[in-house]
Design a protein around this motif. Structure first.
Motif, short mmCIF file in Angstrom:
data_model
loop_
_atom_site.label_atom_id
_atom_site.label_comp_id
_atom_site.label_asym_id
_atom_site.label_seq_id
_atom_site.Cartn_x
_atom_site.Cartn_y
_atom_site.Cartn_z
N ARG A 47 0.85 -1.18 0.00
CA ARG A 47 0.00 0.00 0.00
C ARG A 47 0.89 1.24 0.00
N VAL A 48 0.78 2.02 -1.07
CA VAL A 48 1.57 3.24 -1.24
C VAL A 48 0.66 4.43 -0.96
N ALA A 49 1.09 5.30 -0.05
CA ALA A 49 0.24 6.44 0.31
C ALA A 49 0.96 7.76 0.08
N ALA A 50 0.20 8.69 -0.47
CA ALA A 50 0.68 10.05 -0.69
C ALA A 50 0.29 10.91 0.51
N PRO A 51 0.92 12.07 0.66
CA PRO A 51 0.47 12.98 1.71
C PRO A 51 -1.02 13.28 1.51
N GLY A 52 -1.73 13.39 2.58
CA GLY A 52 -3.17 13.65 2.50
C GLY A 52 -4.01 12.39 2.55
N ALA A 53 -3.38 11.22 2.46
CA ALA A 53 -4.12 9.96 2.58
C ALA A 53 -4.57 9.80 4.03
N VAL A 54 -5.80 9.33 4.21
CA VAL A 54 -6.32 9.03 5.54
C VAL A 54 -7.00 7.66 5.51
N PHE A 55 -6.97 6.98 6.64
CA PHE A 55 -7.44 5.61 6.73
C PHE A 55 -8.40 5.47 7.89
N ALA A 56 -9.51 4.75 7.67
CA ALA A 56 -10.50 4.57 8.73
C ALA A 56 -11.34 3.32 8.49
N LEU A 57 -11.75 2.73 9.60
CA LEU A 57 -12.74 1.65 9.61
C LEU A 57 -13.80 2.08 10.62
N PRO A 58 -14.76 2.89 10.20
CA PRO A 58 -15.69 3.53 11.14
C PRO A 58 -16.89 2.69 11.57
N ALA A 59 -16.77 1.38 11.56
CA ALA A 59 -17.92 0.52 11.87
C ALA A 59 -18.51 0.84 13.24
N VAL A 60 -17.65 1.06 14.24
CA VAL A 60 -18.15 1.32 15.59
C VAL A 60 -18.99 2.61 15.62
N ARG A 61 -18.66 3.56 14.78
CA ARG A 61 -19.44 4.80 14.69
C ARG A 61 -20.85 4.53 14.14
N MET A 62 -20.99 3.43 13.40
CA MET A 62 -22.29 3.07 12.83
C MET A 62 -22.99 2.01 13.69
N GLY A 63 -22.41 1.73 14.86
CA GLY A 63 -23.04 0.80 15.78
C GLY A 63 -22.89 -0.66 15.44
N ILE A 64 -21.84 -1.00 14.67
CA ILE A 64 -21.65 -2.40 14.28
C ILE A 64 -20.20 -2.83 14.50
N LEU A 65 -19.98 -4.12 14.38
CA LEU A 65 -18.65 -4.72 14.32
C LEU A 65 -18.36 -4.94 12.84
N TYR A 66 -17.16 -4.53 12.40
CA TYR A 66 -16.79 -4.78 11.01
C TYR A 66 -16.76 -6.28 10.76
N ASN A 67 -16.87 -6.70 9.53
CA ASN A 67 -16.90 -8.10 9.13
C ASN A 67 -15.82 -8.91 9.87
N PRO A 68 -16.21 -9.79 10.79
CA PRO A 68 -15.23 -10.53 11.59
C PRO A 68 -14.27 -11.38 10.76
N GLN A 69 -14.74 -11.97 9.68
CA GLN A 69 -13.86 -12.77 8.83
C GLN A 69 -12.72 -11.91 8.29
N ARG A 70 -13.04 -10.73 7.82
CA ARG A 70 -12.01 -9.83 7.29
C ARG A 70 -11.14 -9.27 8.40
N LEU A 71 -11.74 -8.93 9.55
CA LEU A 71 -10.93 -8.42 10.65
C LEU A 71 -9.88 -9.44 11.08
N ALA A 72 -10.25 -10.72 11.09
CA ALA A 72 -9.31 -11.76 11.48
C ALA A 72 -8.11 -11.81 10.53
N GLN A 73 -8.31 -11.41 9.28
CA GLN A 73 -7.22 -11.38 8.31
C GLN A 73 -6.44 -10.07 8.38
N ILE A 74 -7.11 -8.99 8.68
CA ILE A 74 -6.47 -7.67 8.72
C ILE A 74 -5.68 -7.44 10.01
N LEU A 75 -6.23 -7.84 11.15
CA LEU A 75 -5.62 -7.52 12.43
C LEU A 75 -4.17 -7.96 12.58
N PRO A 76 -3.77 -9.13 12.10
CA PRO A 76 -2.35 -9.49 12.24
C PRO A 76 -1.40 -8.55 11.49
#
Length: 180
Positions: A47-76
Motif C-alpha cells: 500500500r503506497v500512500a501520498a500525503p493527504g491519505a487518511v485511513f479509517a474503519l468507522p464501523a463502531v461509529r455506525m453501531g456495528i462490528l466490522y466483518n469478523p472474517q475480514r478483521l481476522a485477516q487484517i488484524l495481524p
C-alpha cells in the motif's frame, strides 16, 4: 440486514482473490481510504500512500462490528495501537500514523493521485523484474506460515523445487552478469 451480509460476502470473495493470487498487488492511496476501500487496500500486498491519505474503519461509529472474517485477516497486519484507534474509537489515521501502524507499506513525498499511482507502478515494475514463481511461492508462504496446519516439510519441498528450477538458474545467471 441481508444486503449488508451480501456485501460482506462479495467483499470477502474479492479480497480473498487478491490475497490468494500469486500475483503481487499494489494499492495507490491519495485520499480517503475508508471502510470497504480500507478493506480492499489491506488485501493488497503493498500500500503506497501520498500525503493527504487518511485511513479509517468507522464501523463502531455506525453501531456495528466490522466483518469478523475480514478483521481476522487484517488484524495481524496492524499494530495494536492502530487497531484500537481504528476499531474502538473509529479514528481516522493520517498517512504517517498508518505507516507506523502497519497499514501503509510505502510512502511517496508528492501529494495526489498521480504521485501515488506513479510510486505504486514503480514498485510493480521492480516486482515484475523478479522471478515470478519464487514470488508466488513466497507470497503463499507468508500467508500460510501463521495459519493452523502449517507444514514446514511441504514448504521445504516447494523450496527444493525452486532450487532446481530453470527460473532460479536464470536468476543466478543474471545476478552474475550484473556484478561484471
Amino acid at each position: 440486514d441481508g444486503s449488508d451480509e451480501e456485501f460482506d460476502a462479495a467483499m470477502s470473495g474479492l479480497t480473498g482473490l487478491l490475497r490468494q493470487s500469486p500475483v503481487i498487488s499494489f494499492a495507490a492511496i491519495h485520499g480517503a481510504c475508508v471502510g470497504a476501500g480500507f478493506d480492499l487496500a489491506m488485501a493488497c500486498d503493498f500500500r503506497v500512500a501520498a500525503p493527504g491519505a487518511v485511513f479509517a474503519l468507522p464501523a463502531v461509529r455506525m453501531g456495528i462490528l466490522y466483518n469478523p472474517q475480514r478483521l481476522a485477516q487484517i488484524l495481524p497486519m496492524l499494530g495494536r495501537a492502530a487497531a484500537a484507534r481504528l476499531l474502538l474509537l473509529g479514528e481516522r489515521l493520517d498517512r504517517d500514523a498508518a505507516a507506523a501502524g502497519g497499514i501503509v507499506t510505502h510512502v511517496c513525498d508528492r501529494p495526489g493521485q498521480e504521485a501515488a499511482t506513479e510510486a505504486a507502478l514503480d514498485l510493480a515494475a521492480a516486482a515484475a523484474a523478479l522471478p515470478a514463481r519464487a514470488q508466488g511461492v513466497t507470497k503463499a508462504f507468508l500467508m500460510a506460515s501463521g495459519a493452523p496446519g502449517f507444514d514446514a516439510a511441504d514448504w521445504q519441498a516447494r523450496r527444493r523445487e525452486l532450487l532446481a528450477s530453470q527460473e532460479r538458474r536464470e536468476a543466478l545467471r543474471q545476478a552474475r552478469e550484473s556484478k561484471k
